[in-house]
Design a protein around this motif. Structure first.
Motif, PDB file in Angstrom:
ATOM      1  N   VAL A  28       1.072  -1.165   0.033  1.00 51.78           N
ATOM      2  CA  VAL A  28      -0.401  -0.454   0.336  1.00 51.78           C
ATOM      3  C   VAL A  28       1.155   1.320   0.249  1.00 51.78           C
ATOM      4  CG1 VAL A  28      -1.532   0.839   0.394  1.00 51.78           C
ATOM      5  CG2 VAL A  28      -1.842  -1.013   1.682  1.00 51.78           C
ATOM      6  N   SER A  29       1.819   1.466   0.741  1.00 50.74           N
ATOM      7  CA  SER A  29       3.371   2.088   0.703  1.00 50.74           C
ATOM      8  C   SER A  29       3.648   2.904  -0.339  1.00 50.74           C
ATOM      9  CB  SER A  29       3.794   2.484   1.989  1.00 50.74           C
ATOM     10  OG  SER A  29       4.397   1.077   2.092  1.00 50.74           O
ATOM     11  N   THR A  30       3.911   1.299  -0.821  1.00 54.35           N
ATOM     12  CA  THR A  30       4.982   1.572  -2.217  1.00 54.35           C
ATOM     13  C   THR A  30       4.299   2.418  -3.829  1.00 54.35           C
ATOM     14  OG1 THR A  30       5.788   0.502  -1.474  1.00 54.35           O
ATOM     15  CG2 THR A  30       5.861   0.221  -4.206  1.00 54.35           C
ATOM     16  N   VAL A  31       2.652   1.673  -3.527  1.00 53.90           N
ATOM     17  CA  VAL A  31       2.343   1.598  -5.358  1.00 53.90           C
ATOM     18  C   VAL A  31       1.354   3.410  -5.278  1.00 53.90           C
ATOM     19  CG1 VAL A  31       1.311  -0.222  -5.592  1.00 53.90           C
ATOM     20  CG2 VAL A  31      -0.202   0.834  -4.197  1.00 53.90           C
ATOM     21  N   SER A  32       0.997   3.797  -6.812  1.00 54.63           N
ATOM     22  CA  SER A  32       0.396   5.205  -6.149  1.00 54.63           C
ATOM     23  C   SER A  32      -1.164   5.483  -6.349  1.00 54.63           C
ATOM     24  CB  SER A  32       1.051   6.254  -7.317  1.00 54.63           C
ATOM     25  OG  SER A  32       0.425   4.886  -8.830  1.00 54.63           O
ATOM     26  N   LEU A  33      -1.720   4.218  -6.121  1.00 55.05           N
ATOM     27  CA  LEU A  33      -3.143   4.169  -6.540  1.00 55.05           C
ATOM     28  C   LEU A  33      -4.011   4.994  -4.555  1.00 55.05           C
ATOM     29  CD1 LEU A  33      -2.405   1.747  -7.870  1.00 55.05           C
ATOM     30  CD2 LEU A  33      -4.848   0.734  -7.370  1.00 55.05           C
ATOM     31  N   GLY A  34      -4.792   5.659  -4.953  1.00 55.41           N
ATOM     32  CA  GLY A  34      -5.455   6.104  -4.009  1.00 55.41           C
ATOM     33  C   GLY A  34      -5.763   4.838  -2.942  1.00 55.41           C
ATOM     34  N   ALA A  35      -6.199   5.628  -1.328  1.00 58.33           N
ATOM     35  CA  ALA A  35      -6.900   4.599  -0.061  1.00 58.33           C
ATOM     36  C   ALA A  35      -8.253   3.627  -0.991  1.00 58.33           C
ATOM     37  CB  ALA A  35      -6.651   5.483   0.921  1.00 58.33           C
ATOM     38  N   TYR A  36      -8.950   4.311  -1.467  1.00 60.46           N
ATOM     39  CA  TYR A  36     -10.249   3.643  -1.435  1.00 60.46           C
ATOM     40  C   TYR A  36      -9.913   2.668  -2.980  1.00 60.46           C
ATOM     41  CZ  TYR A  36     -12.428   6.757   1.553  1.00 60.46           C
ATOM     42  OH  TYR A  36     -12.697   7.187   3.351  1.00 60.46           O
ATOM     43  N   ALA A  37      -9.511   3.318  -3.826  1.00 61.12           N
ATOM     44  CA  ALA A  37      -8.913   2.106  -5.423  1.00 61.12           C
ATOM     45  C   ALA A  37      -8.360   0.884  -5.209  1.00 61.12           C
ATOM     46  CB  ALA A  37      -7.910   3.070  -6.248  1.00 61.12           C
ATOM     47  N   VAL A  38      -6.890   1.154  -3.851  1.00 62.55           N
ATOM     48  CA  VAL A  38      -6.550  -0.156  -3.149  1.00 62.55           C
ATOM     49  C   VAL A  38      -7.344  -0.999  -2.764  1.00 62.55           C
ATOM     50  CG1 VAL A  38      -5.323   0.671  -1.615  1.00 62.55           C
ATOM     51  CG2 VAL A  38      -4.373  -1.029  -2.971  1.00 62.55           C
ATOM     52  N   ALA A  39      -7.918  -0.610  -2.243  1.00 69.05           N
ATOM     53  CA  ALA A  39      -9.217  -0.759  -1.085  1.00 69.05           C
ATOM     54  C   ALA A  39     -10.454  -2.208  -2.156  1.00 69.05           C
ATOM     55  CB  ALA A  39      -9.746  -0.265  -0.590  1.00 69.05           C
ATOM     56  N   PHE A  40     -10.825  -1.441  -3.149  1.00 74.50           N
ATOM     57  CA  PHE A  40     -11.442  -1.768  -4.390  1.00 74.50           C
ATOM     58  C   PHE A  40     -10.637  -3.007  -5.307  1.00 74.50           C
ATOM     59  CE2 PHE A  40     -12.737  -2.234  -8.293  1.00 74.50           C
ATOM     60  CZ  PHE A  40     -13.289  -2.258  -9.000  1.00 74.50           C
ATOM     61  N   TRP A  41      -9.590  -2.443  -5.489  1.00 70.10           N
ATOM     62  CA  TRP A  41      -8.770  -3.971  -6.544  1.00 70.10           C
ATOM     63  C   TRP A  41      -8.140  -4.864  -5.733  1.00 70.10           C
ATOM     64  CZ3 TRP A  41      -9.470  -4.232 -11.407  1.00 70.10           C
ATOM     65  CH2 TRP A  41      -9.808  -2.065 -11.888  1.00 70.10           C
ATOM     66  N   ARG A  42      -7.882  -4.311  -4.709  1.00 68.22           N
ATOM     67  CA  ARG A  42      -8.030  -6.096  -3.231  1.00 68.22           C
ATOM     68  C   ARG A  42      -8.978  -6.833  -3.260  1.00 68.22           C
ATOM     69  NH1 ARG A  42      -6.041  -5.581   2.778  1.00 68.22           N
ATOM     70  NH2 ARG A  42      -6.533  -8.523   3.553  1.00 68.22           N
ATOM     71  N   LEU A  43     -10.121  -6.351  -3.380  1.00 64.96           N
ATOM     72  CA  LEU A  43     -11.293  -7.354  -3.096  1.00 64.96           C
ATOM     73  C   LEU A  43     -12.018  -7.978  -4.096  1.00 64.96           C
ATOM     74  CD1 LEU A  43     -13.227  -4.829   0.131  1.00 64.96           C
ATOM     75  CD2 LEU A  43     -12.187  -7.417   0.058  1.00 64.96           C
ATOM     76  N   ILE A  44     -11.281  -7.040  -5.405  1.00 68.62           N
ATOM     77  CA  ILE A  44     -12.616  -7.289  -6.835  1.00 68.62           C
ATOM     78  C   ILE A  44     -11.626  -9.008  -7.533  1.00 68.62           C
ATOM     79  CG2 ILE A  44     -11.327  -6.057  -8.384  1.00 68.62           C
ATOM     80  CD1 ILE A  44     -14.660  -7.224  -8.456  1.00 68.62           C
ATOM     81  N   ILE A  45      -9.795  -8.404  -7.264  1.00 68.84           N
ATOM     82  CA  ILE A  45      -9.723  -9.994  -7.977  1.00 68.84           C
ATOM     83  C   ILE A  45      -9.661 -10.566  -6.780  1.00 68.84           C
ATOM     84  CG2 ILE A  45      -6.920 -10.092  -7.455  1.00 68.84           C
ATOM     85  CD1 ILE A  45      -6.536  -7.371  -8.099  1.00 68.84           C
ATOM     86  N   ALA A  46      -9.781 -10.698  -5.586  1.00 67.58           N
ATOM     87  CA  ALA A  46     -10.212 -11.916  -4.539  1.00 67.58           C
ATOM     88  C   ALA A  46     -11.788 -12.584  -5.238  1.00 67.58           C
ATOM     89  CB  ALA A  46      -9.733 -11.488  -2.817  1.00 67.58           C
ATOM     90  N   SER A  47     -12.478 -11.609  -5.283  1.00 65.47           N
ATOM     91  CA  SER A  47     -13.207 -11.754  -5.524  1.00 65.47           C
ATOM     92  C   SER A  47     -13.583 -12.493  -6.425  1.00 65.47           C
ATOM     93  CB  SER A  47     -15.105 -11.366  -5.599  1.00 65.47           C
ATOM     94  OG  SER A  47     -14.420 -10.409  -6.476  1.00 65.47           O
ATOM     95  N   ALA A  48     -12.391 -12.461  -6.943  1.00 64.27           N
ATOM     96  CA  ALA A  48     -12.756 -13.664  -9.061  1.00 64.27           C
ATOM     97  C   ALA A  48     -11.878 -14.740  -8.416  1.00 64.27           C
ATOM     98  CB  ALA A  48     -11.519 -12.990  -9.862  1.00 64.27           C
ATOM     99  N   ILE A  49     -10.690 -14.599  -7.293  1.00 65.84           N
ATOM    100  CA  ILE A  49     -10.295 -15.909  -7.172  1.00 65.84           C
ATOM    101  C   ILE A  49     -11.418 -16.880  -6.349  1.00 65.84           C
ATOM    102  CG2 ILE A  49      -8.201 -16.938  -5.696  1.00 65.84           C
ATOM    103  CD1 ILE A  49      -6.705 -13.998  -6.753  1.00 65.84           C
ATOM    104  N   PHE A  50     -11.685 -16.306  -5.696  1.00 61.87           N
ATOM    105  CA  PHE A  50     -12.417 -16.913  -4.687  1.00 61.87           C
ATOM    106  C   PHE A  50     -13.892 -17.366  -5.483  1.00 61.87           C
ATOM    107  CE2 PHE A  50     -11.185 -14.840  -0.914  1.00 61.87           C
ATOM    108  CZ  PHE A  50     -10.451 -16.064  -0.287  1.00 61.87           C
ATOM    109  N   TYR A  51     -14.597 -17.002  -7.164  1.00 61.46           N
ATOM    110  CA  TYR A  51     -15.387 -17.245  -7.512  1.00 61.46           C
ATOM    111  C   TYR A  51     -15.173 -18.619  -8.220  1.00 61.46           C
ATOM    112  CZ  TYR A  51     -19.456 -17.766 -10.779  1.00 61.46           C
ATOM    113  OH  TYR A  51     -19.998 -17.828 -11.651  1.00 61.46           O
TER     114      TYR A  51
END
Length: 302
Positions: A28-51
């Motif tokens: 999180v401290s390394t990438v340039s994404l915003g706080a809400y954006a990186v949270a969204f990508w974390r969850l959407i990637i995880a949801s695809a994997i779990f699905y």
């Protein structure tokens, strides 16, 4: 005997999950994404994997309406736990922000007392006092050296509250219906991602997407390892433990974050912060003793 082994394994699994969870702060401290954006990508990637896992292993989704509702609520609060934690990381760094997030221990203990009639006892109260002292010793120096500390502390404490509520709804979901961990994590991740999407587009419109392949890879790792593996371990272990012990074991995450700050990110750790880490670990040990005594007493009474 099986109860003890299951609880012991759950405690270890929860600690491993928390350490992995804390390592995500480096990404999180390394990438340039915003706080809400990186949270969204974390969850959407995880949801695809779990699905994918749910479909491959033919796992069923919950049929109980309450179980589905509680799982979705857990995902909602997890989403904003992550977003506020990221805000805190940007303001005051990974170590201190993770310490503030760990203040969910107070919320978990309160919820355990009110909803589950979990009695603290003298040893439990002592462990909470020591945990408070340890976290205070680690966090206090930051207030004197960082102009962003106030917002970082507000966001960090807020994230801890959201995490505690998310933990509660994970437990309530499993109480309503025993759900496969993969099915639970899919519902939790996709509901969290959906709740974050409009907010992250509005707030983080200028830094919503990864800027290069390196950031894309880091974000994928963040979603795959920190959400799928770390949070999956946490969600699996929480229903096997009391809420009070869960809160204490989750304090292993800020201790790991402090070590990351000191040895990987070269953050100066003061003479107050190292003893604070030691006191925190001792509080975790006392909480484990308290939980074991409660189990043994329960068996004798039964």
């Amino acid at each position: 005997m099986n109860l003890y082994l299951n609880s012991k394994s759950a405690s270890l699994g929860l600690i491993v999950g928390c350490v992995l969870f804390g390592l995500g702060s480096i990404i999180v401290s390394t990438v340039s994404l915003g706080a809400y954006a990186v949270a969204f990508w974390r969850l959407i990637i995880a949801s695809a994997i779990f699905y994918t896992i749910v479909k491959y292993f033919n796992k069923s989704l919950p049929t109980n309406k309450k179980a589905k509702f509680y799982a979705a609520l857990s995902g909602f609060f997890l989403a904003y736990d992550l977003a506020l934690w990221h805000e805190s990381i940007y303001a005051i760094g990974p170590g201190i922000s993770t310490l503030l997030n760990s203040l969910q221990i107070f919320w978990l203990s309160f919820i355990g007392c009110v909803l589950y009639n979990e009695k603290q006892g003298a040893l439990g109260i002592l462990s909470l006092i020591l945990a408070t002292l340890g976290v205070a010793l680690i966090a206090y120096p930051e207030l004197n050296s960082n102009t962003n500390a106030i917002w970082g502390f507000i966001a960090g404490i807020g994230s801890g509250g959201c995490l505690a509520i998310s933990m509660l709804f994970v437990k309530k979901s499993q109480e309503a219906q025993k759900i496969s961990i993969f099915s639970l994590m899919f519902i939790l991740s996709i509901s969290g991602a959906i709740s974050l999407l409009p907010v992250s587009i509005i707030i983080d419109s200028l830094n919503f997407f990864p800027k290069n392949f390196k950031e894309l890879g880091l974000v994928f790792i963040y979603g795959a390892i920190m959400q799928c593996v770390a949070w999956g371990l946490i969600a699996y272990c929480v229903p096997l433990l009391s809420l009070s012990l869960t809160g204490l074991l989750l304090l292993s995450e800020p201790v790991a974050a402090l070590l990351i700050d000191a040895f990987l990110l070269d953050k100066f750790i003061t003479k107050f912060q190292w003893p604070g880490a030691a006191i925190t670990m001792f509080a975790i040990y006392l909480g484990s003793i308290k939980n074991k005594k409660q189990r043994l007493k329960g068996r004798k009474n039964g």
